[in-house]
Design an enzyme around this catalytic site. Structure first.
Site, PDB file in Angstrom:
ATOM      1  N   HIS A  30       0.805  -1.215   0.000  1.00 42.73           N
ATOM      2  CA  HIS A  30       0.000   0.000   0.000  1.00 42.73           C
ATOM      3  C   HIS A  30       0.843   1.272   0.000  1.00 42.73           C
ATOM      4  O   HIS A  30       0.389   2.311  -0.492  1.00 42.73           O
ATOM      5  CB  HIS A  30      -0.985  -0.048   1.167  1.00 42.73           C
ATOM      6  CG  HIS A  30      -1.998  -1.140   1.006  1.00 42.73           C
ATOM      7  ND1 HIS A  30      -2.463  -1.906   2.054  1.00 42.73           N
ATOM      8  CD2 HIS A  30      -2.608  -1.623  -0.118  1.00 42.73           C
ATOM      9  CE1 HIS A  30      -3.332  -2.810   1.590  1.00 42.73           C
ATOM     10  NE2 HIS A  30      -3.421  -2.653   0.277  1.00 42.73           N
ATOM     11  N   HIS A  85      -8.170  -7.710  -8.041  1.00 43.42           N
ATOM     12  CA  HIS A  85      -8.583  -8.648  -6.982  1.00 43.42           C
ATOM     13  C   HIS A  85      -8.815  -7.825  -5.711  1.00 43.42           C
ATOM     14  O   HIS A  85      -7.963  -7.743  -4.836  1.00 43.42           O
ATOM     15  CB  HIS A  85      -7.524  -9.721  -6.757  1.00 43.42           C
ATOM     16  CG  HIS A  85      -7.293 -10.598  -7.954  1.00 43.42           C
ATOM     17  ND1 HIS A  85      -6.599 -10.180  -9.064  1.00 43.42           N
ATOM     18  CD2 HIS A  85      -7.682 -11.874  -8.213  1.00 43.42           C
ATOM     19  CE1 HIS A  85      -6.559 -11.168  -9.960  1.00 43.42           C
ATOM     20  NE2 HIS A  85      -7.206 -12.199  -9.464  1.00 43.42           N
ATOM     21  N   GLU A 110     -14.000  -8.247  -8.114  1.00 45.30           N
ATOM     22  CA  GLU A 110     -13.830  -9.309  -7.126  1.00 45.30           C
ATOM     23  C   GLU A 110     -14.749 -10.468  -7.507  1.00 45.30           C
ATOM     24  O   GLU A 110     -15.926 -10.251  -7.808  1.00 45.30           O
ATOM     25  CB  GLU A 110     -14.177  -8.798  -5.725  1.00 45.30           C
ATOM     26  CG  GLU A 110     -14.101  -9.841  -4.634  1.00 45.30           C
ATOM     27  CD  GLU A 110     -12.757 -10.556  -4.573  1.00 45.30           C
ATOM     28  OE1 GLU A 110     -12.750 -11.804  -4.621  1.00 45.30           O
ATOM     29  OE2 GLU A 110     -11.715  -9.857  -4.491  1.00 45.30           O
ATOM     30  N   ASP A 147     -13.838 -11.921 -13.227  1.00 44.24           N
ATOM     31  CA  ASP A 147     -12.444 -12.340 -13.202  1.00 44.24           C
ATOM     32  C   ASP A 147     -11.569 -11.120 -13.453  1.00 44.24           C
ATOM     33  O   ASP A 147     -11.610 -10.541 -14.542  1.00 44.24           O
ATOM     34  CB  ASP A 147     -12.221 -13.406 -14.285  1.00 44.24           C
ATOM     35  CG  ASP A 147     -10.779 -13.897 -14.347  1.00 44.24           C
ATOM     36  OD1 ASP A 147      -9.903 -13.310 -13.679  1.00 44.24           O
ATOM     37  OD2 ASP A 147     -10.522 -14.860 -15.084  1.00 44.24           O
ATOM     38  N   GLY A 148     -10.809 -10.734 -12.462  1.00 50.27           N
ATOM     39  CA  GLY A 148     -10.007  -9.521 -12.583  1.00 50.27           C
ATOM     40  C   GLY A 148      -8.984  -9.571 -13.698  1.00 50.27           C
ATOM     41  O   GLY A 148      -8.715  -8.558 -14.355  1.00 50.27           O
ATOM     42  N   ASP A 199      -3.333  -8.209  -7.666  1.00 52.80           N
ATOM     43  CA  ASP A 199      -3.060  -8.758  -6.330  1.00 52.80           C
ATOM     44  C   ASP A 199      -3.857 -10.044  -6.140  1.00 52.80           C
ATOM     45  O   ASP A 199      -4.774 -10.103  -5.322  1.00 52.80           O
ATOM     46  CB  ASP A 199      -3.452  -7.688  -5.299  1.00 52.80           C
ATOM     47  CG  ASP A 199      -3.293  -8.156  -3.871  1.00 52.80           C
ATOM     48  OD1 ASP A 199      -2.633  -9.181  -3.649  1.00 52.80           O
ATOM     49  OD2 ASP A 199      -3.869  -7.509  -2.977  1.00 52.80           O
TER      50      ASP A 199
END
Length: 281
Positions: A19, A42, A119, A144-145, A165
């Site tokens: 982050h 994600h 997500e 699906d990201g 991620d």
């Protein structure tokens, strides 16, 4: 390998590194007035109670954000990250909540910027949608990201950050990351791509690095933070961020703050860090 649901790991040492890197990239994009596109492939739920059943089960935040929360010697970049987490705690002194990458982005976005948060988890998506229903410039999608790099790039803004991620629950995720980057880069070569990865077994991390090298893409920076040396034992020993087209300041910023984070987050002296180019410009 790792629990799919991020609530078990929210605020741990890997989140701290992830982050901070995310925040620094967004700050760099905001040096220009023109808006940008943020894609979080994600997303999880975006906001986590640190005293939930999941978080208390592992208490990983105690060795991450918990070590930094009350310190008065923070480097300025780390202080700005802590300020983002304080926003989700209503500015108070008590650390009760942690902001995932979608919420950090949401707190930083300007009116001219926009975001797509995806997500797939059937329990997490409704929570994600509810957490961000009040943001006009943020769309949430159960999908699906990885596919969104193909579906939504290039963005109309022609500027942006894609944060990847995945849970790495499946070995295929390591290869899917590389495929997704290839797809996205074909469409949007000037975008910034930030890939988070865990170090559980070093050979799997090497799969991503070798896969990215084979794409021929230039300007790939690797940032890694370890709490202990590589091991064959179960558990994550390190994590990192691989950034394609990183802002020019990012390398120096991370080299400045990582020694501090090693000292504070790993006081027993087993920690280490590295900042290196997988492929230079």
């Amino acid at each position: 390998m790792l629990s799919y649901r991020h609530s078990f790991h929210a605020g741990n040492h890997a989140d701290v590194i992830k982050h901070i890197v995310q925040m620094l990239i967004i700050e760099s994009l905001q040096q220009k007035e023109k808006g940008f596109y943020y894609l979080d492939t994600h997303s999880g739920v975006g906001r986590y109670r640190l005293f939930s059943e999941e978080s208390e089960k592992t208490a990983e935040f105690a060795e991450g954000i918990g070590c930094l929360w009350q310190r008065d010697d923070l480097p300025e970049e780390v202080a700005r990250y802590i300020a983002q987490i304080k926003k989700v705690n209503y500015g108070g002194k008590e650390l009760r909540y942690y902001a995932g990458s979608p919420l950090i982005a949401a707190q930083m976005l300007r009116p001219q910027d926009r975001a797509l948060l995806t997500e797939l988890h059937p329990t997490d998506f409704p929570l994600l949608r509810n957490n961000f229903k009040g943001f006009d410039n943020i769309q949430t999608k159960r999908d699906d990201g990885f596919q969104q790099l193909k579906a939504t790039l290039p963005p109309k803004e022609r500027r942006g950050l894609v944060l990847i991620d995945p849970p790495y629950e499946l070995k295929e995720d390591y290869d899917l990351v590389v495929k997704a980057i290839e797809e996205g880069y074909k469409r949007f070569a000037t975008g910034v791509y930030a890939i988070w990865y865990p170090v559980v077994l070093r050979q799997q991390t090497k799969r991503i690095v070798k896969g990215l090298e084979a794409t021929g893409i230039r300007k790939i920076l690797q940032i890694e933070f370890a709490v202990r040396p590589d091991s064959d034992q179960r558990g994550m020993t390190a994590s990192g961020m691989i950034v394609i087209n990183p802002p020019w300041q990012l390398e120096a910023q991370m080299k400045k703050i990582l020694p501090y984070l090693v000292k504070v987050l790993v006081p027993e002296g087993t920690g280490s860090y590295s900042v290196k180019w997988i492929t230079p410009e």
